[in-house]
Design a protein around this motif. Structure first.
Motif, short mmCIF file in Angstrom:
data_model
loop_
_atom_site.label_atom_id
_atom_site.label_comp_id
_atom_site.label_asym_id
_atom_site.label_seq_id
_atom_site.Cartn_x
_atom_site.Cartn_y
_atom_site.Cartn_z
N GLN A 186 1.07 -1.54 0.01
CA GLN A 186 -0.19 -0.16 0.14
C GLN A 186 0.67 1.27 -0.14
N ASP A 188 2.14 2.92 2.27
CA ASP A 188 2.02 3.46 3.57
C ASP A 188 3.08 3.65 4.45
N ARG A 189 4.11 1.89 4.18
CA ARG A 189 5.22 1.90 4.95
C ARG A 189 6.20 1.07 3.95
N THR A 213 6.65 5.11 8.51
CA THR A 213 5.46 5.72 7.20
C THR A 213 6.22 6.83 6.23
N ALA A 217 -1.20 7.90 1.71
CA ALA A 217 -2.16 7.60 2.43
C ALA A 217 -2.75 6.66 0.36
N SER A 243 -3.45 11.71 5.80
CA SER A 243 -2.85 10.95 5.25
C SER A 243 -1.33 11.17 6.77
N SER A 246 4.44 11.36 7.53
CA SER A 246 6.08 10.67 7.05
C SER A 246 6.94 10.93 8.04
#
Length: 510
Positions: A186, A188-189, A213, A217, A243, A246
């Motif tokens: 995804q 996101d990470r 992160t 998103a 979102s 980071s």
């Protein structure tokens, strides 16, 4: 004597009764006219599964749901997607699925338009009612990649570059030197390994595992099979969560009792596999599994093994064991599902898991690249006296992009690396030599890294003048990143473009 007829009750002729009879008669006439003339309301699109979504390479089809059964040809002829996305249609009742031939190019916004389509039951020649004009919108994910910096304060730190927005973010703190990383599906990470910069005596075996992160998103489409039809309106009304910021670090695994080596994260993001070695007993080594919310535990599959890769369905592990390659379930103490004795390493899987690129070490000191299917069929598609470093399937699974080397004749052992594409259809029918298309000759160096974009439209690779394994990053000051555009035409000459940032070990985000 005949009985006297009974008179109707007087209340039957009350004014309210007469009014009700009159209304019922009018409604009966109206209903009859509607039944004779048919429904004259315009059909419409009730649901578009990709509305306001961000689609990635895994999103292969969208669904249009109509208010009435539609004339298939009129819908297909009037459907417009801007920019164009070639694909094919299929129908199930009032739902039409449009399956893309290739992933949507990343970093692009799209419009889906439909007008002048008719329903199935309106007679030809009558006053046909066209569908209510429909305009839907969606976009593909941002084109982004991560890499390890080499310059100044960026040395050894994980950096994210968003090419769509032209934004650069340093994700990891200065006290950590990143050794390797794997993005989550995804985006996101990112899972990464790192050592402490302050302790200069630390080496690769002292690395710990972390997640960070990215600040991205992704508002992905829902899979229709995962939710009930009655849930569509609710699901589409849910707004994506904000979102996350980071650079949020979370430690996954320490190195107190075990050294952490190679690792991989499953495509569904729920499983991490790590190769670990006990600090007290070097014979205690093998893959460990980490599931979300659970403590790490060894697989204990009787034979430790070496290089490994999680399968696309996130349920098994392909791992080198002894004189072959084993496929084992991601469950402790499970017996292997299969064993492939003639292969040494699996380089990559196709996205649907139907094929794999595997490496065989031959007795004559050559190496062979095989295409192996999940039906057990295998075909040698390339053989070399040099090395087969890496290989990745393109999204259509028709091309295999490879990082290869040629052995340079001479008294000293030298290899010449190059990037190449293999036409899999030609390789399966005519052999590997005709199917191989060299693309870029690379400098003679070690540890080149190659990554194929998820939409299949670019390769990114690095060039370094120093030792890519240096933990402090200082010897990598001349590391450069290069972008190679891909057109799908394997005979076309393409030139790599130097990117304006120093770094090494680039990887595209899914």
């Amino acid at each position: 004597m005949q009985p006297t007829p009974t008179a109707p009750p007087k209340q039957f002729f009350q004014p309210l009764d007469r009014a009700a009879l009159f209304v019922m008669a009018i409604l009966s006439v109206v209903i009859g006219l509607l039944l004779l003339s048919g429904d004259r309301s315009a059909p419409r699109v009730r649901d578009f599964s990709w509305q306001n979504k961000q689609v990635g390479s895994d999103d292969s089809a969208f669904v249009l749901t109509f208010s009435r059964p539609m004339d298939h040809n009129s819908v297909e002829q009037n459907l417009q997607i801007e920019p164009s996305l070639p694909g094919k249609t299929s129908w199930a009742g009032r739902r039409m699925a449009y399956t893309l031939n290739a992933p949507a190019p990343y970093g692009t916004s799209f419009n889906v338009k439909l007008q002048n389509a008719q329903d199935r039951f309106t007679q030809e020649g009558s006053d046909r009612v066209s569908i209510q004009p429909f305009v839907g919108n969606f976009q593909s994910r941002d084109r982004a990649f991560a890499y390890i910096g080499v310059d100044g304060d960026e040395a050894g730190r994980l950096i994210l570059f968003n090419m769509t927005k032209q934004e650069k973010k340093i994700l990891t703190p200065q006290n950590l030197v990143v050794m390797d990383f794997k993005p989550y599906t995804q985006s996101d990470r990112i899972l990464f390994s790192a050592i402490e910069r302050a302790n200069q005596s630390q080496t690769l075996v002292d690395q710990k595992l972390y997640t960070v992160t990215t600040g991205l998103a992704i508002n992905s489409p829902a899979q229709p099979s995962d939710i009930q039809k009655s849930d569509w309106d609710f699901f589409n009304s849910v707004k994506p969560s904000p979102s996350p910021s980071s650079g949020q670090i979370e430690r996954v695994l320490d190195n107190q009792d075990y050294q952490n080596l190679k690792f991989d994260v499953s495509p569904d993001g729920n499983v991490i596999v790590v190769q670990r070695v006990s600090r007290k007993n070097p014979n205690d080594f093998g893959p460990w599994i980490i599931r979300q919310g659970s403590a790490p535990q060894p697989l204990d599959n009787k034979q430790p093994g070496g290089e490994f890769l999680i399968t696309p369905d996130s349920s098994s592990l392909a791992i080198a064991q002894g004189q072959g390659l084993a496929i084992i379930p991601l469950q402790p103490q499970a017996d292997p599902l299969d064993f492939l004795p003639k292969f040494g390493t699996v380089l990559s899987f196709s996205k649907d898991g139907s094929s794999a690129a595997m490496l065989k070490f031959n007795t004559d000191y050559t190496r062979s690249l095989f295409l192996v299917t999940n039906q057990g069929d295998s075909k040698e598609i390339f053989k070399t006296t040099g090395s087969i470093v890496s290989a990745q399937f393109d999204p259509t699974e028709q091309i295999l992009y490879c990082l290869l080397t040629n052995l340079i004749p001479g008294a000293t052992y030298q290899e010449q690396p190059y990037l190449a594409a293999i036409d899999l259809k030609t390789a399966m029918t005519q052999g590997g030599e005709r199917a191989l298309h060299p693309m870029v000759l690379l400098p003679k160096q070690r540890d080149i890294q190659m990554s194929l974009a998820p939409d299949g439209l670019a390769l990114i690779f690095d060039q370094t003048d120093g030792d890519a394994q240096s933990p402090d990053g200082k010897s990598l000051a001349n590391g450069r990143l290069w972008l190679l555009p891909l057109t799908g035409n394997l005979t076309a000459k393409v030139q790599p473009e130097a990117l304006p940032m120093p770094g090494f070990h680039p990887r595209w985000l899914p």
